[in-house]
Scaffold this active site. Sequence first.
Site, short mmCIF file in Angstrom:
data_model
loop_
_atom_site.label_atom_id
_atom_site.label_comp_id
_atom_site.label_asym_id
_atom_site.label_seq_id
_atom_site.Cartn_x
_atom_site.Cartn_y
_atom_site.Cartn_z
CB CYS A 53 -32.20 -35.14 -5.73
SG CYS A 53 -30.50 -34.83 -6.32
CG HIS A 79 -33.99 -36.21 -10.11
ND1 HIS A 79 -34.59 -35.10 -9.55
CD2 HIS A 79 -32.66 -36.08 -9.89
CE1 HIS A 79 -33.66 -34.31 -9.01
NE2 HIS A 79 -32.49 -34.89 -9.20
CD GLU A 131 -38.14 -35.23 -9.92
OE1 GLU A 131 -37.50 -34.28 -9.44
OE2 GLU A 131 -37.85 -36.43 -9.69
#
Length: 249
Positions: A118, A222, A224
Amino acid sequence: MTTARTLSIVTVTAHRPHAPEYHAYSTMLMRRAVAVSQASGWTVEVVAAEDTSVVDTLARTDRADAVVLLGGEDIAPEYYGAARGYRAEGRHAERADEAQLTIARRAVDRGTPLLGICRGHQIINVALGGTLVQDLGEGSAHRRDGEPIERVMSTHDVELTAGTPLAGSLIDRLGRVVSTQSAHHQAVARLGSGLAVAAVAHDGLVEAIAHREAPVLGVQWHPEDPGAVRGQFGALLAVVTEPALAVAA
């Protein structure tokens, strides 16, 4: 005896008293990145770049075998030749900007594996002379504005494109079309030196960039996030740290 691999995960800050809900979500994402990295055999140190000096951040990340730059605040527009006062502009973290931009340039120069997520993706681009779209406007498909923080992520597909060793390895691991979780209002505009587009969204926005020679990769989404495809973060980290690619760089 095998020496433990060291990974520096660089965040913006460990303190956001002005935005507690956002900070709690960001912290959760960081902890998930740490957990996956440790499960993959990495010894991890987290560095919050805004909370210490640029010199200290650079010193603490200097000997890392690989680096991850996580998401966070908008990059101060002075770093890419733009002006302040754009829509949805928030607080900036110029000390973190300076440190992370330097880390990205250093990674390219040394061939240190680097994954940007990001904001980290945008840091890589700006560090190498690229520019950003400052705001995607209301109704963007890349984040869910007006929703509680736990629902801000937008789920959408991106199409991976070949053309560099990293991009090819990315396709091998993830396939040609990838489901992603994103929450951003800025995007890569003009590419920085040495970079190639590695993924695009349905609207043409650049969703991933890969360096043509160094093991440096940025993704706008993202991996994660709890809603991401299982194993996606680990796969991206593996792409930039594969021995063959690191040697080739």
